[in-house]
Write a protein that holds these residues in place. Structure first.
Motif, PDB file in Angstrom:
ATOM      1  N   MET A 168      51.869  27.903  38.900  1.00  0.00           N
ATOM      2  CA  MET A 168      53.017  27.182  39.848  1.00  0.00           C
ATOM      3  C   MET A 168      53.530  28.353  40.961  1.00  0.00           C
ATOM      4  O   MET A 168      53.911  29.318  40.568  1.00  0.00           O
ATOM      5  N   GLY A 169      53.209  28.097  42.108  1.00  0.00           N
ATOM      6  CA  GLY A 169      53.592  28.902  43.112  1.00  0.00           C
ATOM      7  C   GLY A 169      53.013  30.233  43.380  1.00  0.00           C
ATOM      8  O   GLY A 169      53.282  31.400  43.872  1.00  0.00           O
ATOM      9  N   GLU A 170      51.618  30.502  42.474  1.00  0.00           N
ATOM     10  CA  GLU A 170      51.278  31.748  42.527  1.00  0.00           C
ATOM     11  C   GLU A 170      50.033  31.839  43.493  1.00  0.00           C
ATOM     12  O   GLU A 170      49.565  30.814  43.744  1.00  0.00           O
ATOM     13  N   CYS A 171      49.558  33.153  43.725  1.00  0.00           N
ATOM     14  CA  CYS A 171      48.521  33.256  44.766  1.00  0.00           C
ATOM     15  C   CYS A 171      47.125  32.777  44.218  1.00  0.00           C
ATOM     16  O   CYS A 171      46.786  33.114  43.073  1.00  0.00           O
ATOM     17  N   LEU A 172      46.390  32.193  45.056  1.00  0.00           N
ATOM     18  CA  LEU A 172      45.315  31.589  44.415  1.00  0.00           C
ATOM     19  C   LEU A 172      44.288  32.647  43.913  1.00  0.00           C
ATOM     20  O   LEU A 172      43.390  32.456  43.147  1.00  0.00           O
ATOM     21  N   ILE A 173      44.247  33.782  44.650  1.00  0.00           N
ATOM     22  CA  ILE A 173      43.256  34.770  44.268  1.00  0.00           C
ATOM     23  C   ILE A 173      43.710  35.943  43.224  1.00  0.00           C
ATOM     24  O   ILE A 173      43.146  36.014  42.520  1.00  0.00           O
ATOM     25  N   ALA A 174      45.101  36.355  43.293  1.00  0.00           N
ATOM     26  CA  ALA A 174      45.563  37.382  42.393  1.00  0.00           C
ATOM     27  C   ALA A 174      45.772  36.456  41.179  1.00  0.00           C
ATOM     28  O   ALA A 174      45.568  37.231  40.031  1.00  0.00           O
ATOM     29  N   LYS A 175      46.325  35.458  40.905  1.00  0.00           N
ATOM     30  CA  LYS A 175      46.746  34.798  39.517  1.00  0.00           C
ATOM     31  C   LYS A 175      45.944  33.397  39.520  1.00  0.00           C
ATOM     32  O   LYS A 175      45.888  32.784  38.349  1.00  0.00           O
ATOM     33  N   GLY A 176      45.102  32.942  40.518  1.00  0.00           N
ATOM     34  CA  GLY A 176      44.521  31.497  40.147  1.00  0.00           C
ATOM     35  C   GLY A 176      43.002  31.690  39.785  1.00  0.00           C
ATOM     36  O   GLY A 176      42.495  32.658  39.468  1.00  0.00           O
ATOM     37  N   SER A 177      42.324  30.597  40.478  1.00  0.00           N
ATOM     38  CA  SER A 177      40.857  30.358  40.637  1.00  0.00           C
ATOM     39  C   SER A 177      40.077  30.889  41.466  1.00  0.00           C
ATOM     40  O   SER A 177      38.839  30.954  41.201  1.00  0.00           O
ATOM     41  N   ALA A 178      40.491  31.049  42.506  1.00  0.00           N
ATOM     42  CA  ALA A 178      39.842  31.672  43.789  1.00  0.00           C
ATOM     43  C   ALA A 178      39.164  33.010  43.635  1.00  0.00           C
ATOM     44  O   ALA A 178      40.077  33.774  43.092  1.00  0.00           O
ATOM     45  N   ILE A 179      38.129  33.158  44.210  1.00  0.00           N
ATOM     46  CA  ILE A 179      37.689  34.591  44.116  1.00  0.00           C
ATOM     47  C   ILE A 179      37.176  34.737  45.573  1.00  0.00           C
ATOM     48  O   ILE A 179      36.807  34.043  46.533  1.00  0.00           O
ATOM     49  N   SER A 180      37.785  36.037  46.080  1.00  0.00           N
ATOM     50  CA  SER A 180      37.445  36.526  47.513  1.00  0.00           C
ATOM     51  C   SER A 180      36.287  37.028  47.981  1.00  0.00           C
ATOM     52  O   SER A 180      35.629  37.868  47.004  1.00  0.00           O
ATOM     53  N   THR A 181      35.665  36.180  48.619  1.00  0.00           N
ATOM     54  CA  THR A 181      34.175  36.652  48.673  1.00  0.00           C
ATOM     55  C   THR A 181      33.892  36.280  50.263  1.00  0.00           C
ATOM     56  O   THR A 181      34.565  35.435  50.919  1.00  0.00           O
ATOM     57  N   PRO A 182      32.867  36.520  51.019  1.00  0.00           N
ATOM     58  CA  PRO A 182      32.452  36.278  52.295  1.00  0.00           C
ATOM     59  C   PRO A 182      32.203  34.673  52.420  1.00  0.00           C
ATOM     60  O   PRO A 182      32.578  34.130  53.295  1.00  0.00           O
ATOM     61  N   GLU A 183      31.794  34.064  51.161  1.00  0.00           N
ATOM     62  CA  GLU A 183      31.377  32.686  51.352  1.00  0.00           C
ATOM     63  C   GLU A 183      32.714  31.829  51.270  1.00  0.00           C
ATOM     64  O   GLU A 183      33.100  30.984  52.185  1.00  0.00           O
ATOM     65  N   ARG A 184      33.642  32.404  50.679  1.00  0.00           N
ATOM     66  CA  ARG A 184      35.172  31.771  50.730  1.00  0.00           C
ATOM     67  C   ARG A 184      35.682  31.878  52.204  1.00  0.00           C
ATOM     68  O   ARG A 184      36.324  30.894  52.690  1.00  0.00           O
ATOM     69  N   ASP A 185      35.565  32.790  52.805  1.00  0.00           N
ATOM     70  CA  ASP A 185      35.922  33.197  54.167  1.00  0.00           C
ATOM     71  C   ASP A 185      35.172  32.196  55.065  1.00  0.00           C
ATOM     72  O   ASP A 185      35.767  31.704  56.078  1.00  0.00           O
ATOM     73  N   ARG A 186      33.880  31.962  55.006  1.00  0.00           N
ATOM     74  CA  ARG A 186      33.265  31.111  55.716  1.00  0.00           C
ATOM     75  C   ARG A 186      33.859  29.589  55.422  1.00  0.00           C
ATOM     76  O   ARG A 186      34.193  28.835  56.500  1.00  0.00           O
ATOM     77  N   ARG A 187      34.219  29.297  54.477  1.00  0.00           N
ATOM     78  CA  ARG A 187      34.771  28.023  54.209  1.00  0.00           C
ATOM     79  C   ARG A 187      36.037  27.991  54.600  1.00  0.00           C
ATOM     80  O   ARG A 187      36.435  26.543  55.421  1.00  0.00           O
ATOM     81  N   LEU A 188      36.963  28.831  54.545  1.00  0.00           N
ATOM     82  CA  LEU A 188      38.237  28.633  55.417  1.00  0.00           C
ATOM     83  C   LEU A 188      37.921  28.591  56.638  1.00  0.00           C
ATOM     84  O   LEU A 188      38.622  28.016  57.578  1.00  0.00           O
ATOM     85  N   ALA A 189      37.139  29.598  57.245  1.00  0.00           N
ATOM     86  CA  ALA A 189      36.712  29.120  58.941  1.00  0.00           C
ATOM     87  C   ALA A 189      36.256  27.766  59.135  1.00  0.00           C
ATOM     88  O   ALA A 189      36.626  27.328  60.432  1.00  0.00           O
TER      89      ALA A 189
END
Length: 296
Positions: free
Chosen positions: A81-102
């Motif tokens: 609840m209210g936490e950062c997806l990368i720091a505390k959640g399930s998201a992983i910071s990768t170039p692929e994630r950046d591509r999806r966000l783009a």
């Protein structure tokens, strides 16, 4: 002669003004009909794992998830609840994630993109994500739908792959009390995480410490749990388990059965290093079986 006030005037001053029912209904309707509330409702009604978060590459935060997402991510809502997806959640910071966000920034959506997310037990799992950039009461948000990719999945729908005995080990009173107060979903998620940690730790002990008895046990355990082994990376030498398809009713029994076996090893093994490693797996959750209490 003093004339009294007209009865109608006296009554009107003695009564509180009637509530403005119309204004109250308009205000309630405005709250229920704002875009943020409607989007939150959309998340909870979704038939697949779904999350709603603020948009951003590094600082996106959870706004809502449904039960299917919690089960997929092996998390409880208080952790997200209210936490950062990368720091505390399930998201992983990768170039692929950046591509999806783009893609979201450029075209506003994407469909069935492959991704890897982290789950509560420490595993990484492959998923497909379909997402939409939306606005919730003026806030840019990402609505994401998840589906786990299970290549060549074995049939793990029930406990048949694990021989379950009646465990003698019990949970510590405080652990049992906490589990009793959880919702069925949160309880199942936390028990699976505990089972994963104990099973992976028990197998690992036999690999990192040369002791014939422990090595034989860890190998036998690995073979017994083979239907639940998941291979995320062929270069990862650690054995990882996925108990997501083990029936809810069997998870606790399996966890306590493994704890039974580890307490027995602790009782008979004389290597203090191994004993400490094994104790770290069971002491936080369980008490030793009655016949082992007071053993060396």
């Amino acid at each position: 002669m003093t004339r009294g006030k007209p009865p109608q005037q006296a009554d009107s001053r003695g009564r509180a003004p009637p509530p403005d029912v119309t204004s109250a209904r308009i205000a309630a309707g405005r709250i229920m009909f704002d875009t943020k509330t409607l989007c939150l409702d959309l998340v909870h009604r979704a038939a697949v794992a779904t999350s709603l978060s603020t948009s951003g590459h590094t600082d996106a935060r959870y706004l809502a998830v449904n039960n299917a997402y919690l089960a997929l991510a092996e998390r409880v809502w208080d952790e997200l609840m209210g936490e950062c997806l990368i720091a505390k959640g399930s998201a992983i910071s990768t170039p692929e994630r950046d591509r999806r966000l783009a893609l979201l920034e450029r075209q506003g959506y994407y469909d069935r993109e492959r991704a890897v997310i982290g789950v509560g037990s420490g595993r990484r799992i492959e998923v497909e994500i379909s997402a939409q950039r939306i606005w919730c009461s003026g806030l840019a948000c990402d609505l994401e739908y998840f589906r786990q990719v299970v290549p060549g999945a074995a049939d793990m729908s029930g406990p048949a792959a694990i021989s379950l005995a009646t465990p003698r080990t019990t949970f510590l009173p405080e652990v049992a009390d906490n589990l009793a107060h959880l919702s069925p979903l949160d309880r199942a998620i936390l028990l699976r995480r505990m089972l994963t940690a104990v099973a992976e730790g028990a197998v690992m002990v036999g690999q990192v410490r040369p002791n014939r008895a422990v090595w034989q046990y860890s190998q036998a355990l690995r073979e017994r749990l083979e239907p639940y082994i998941c291979v995320v990376n062929s270069t990862d030498r650690k054995t990882h388990f996925d108990f997501s398809r083990l029936a809810d009713a069997s998870v606790q029994t399996c966890l306590l059965e493994l704890a039974d076996e580890l307490w027995s090893l602790i009782h008979f093994i004389r290597d203090p290093v191994i004993v400490d490693m094994l104790r770290s797996l069971v002491v936080p959750y369980t008490t030793p079986p009655p016949l082992l209490i007071g053993g060396g």
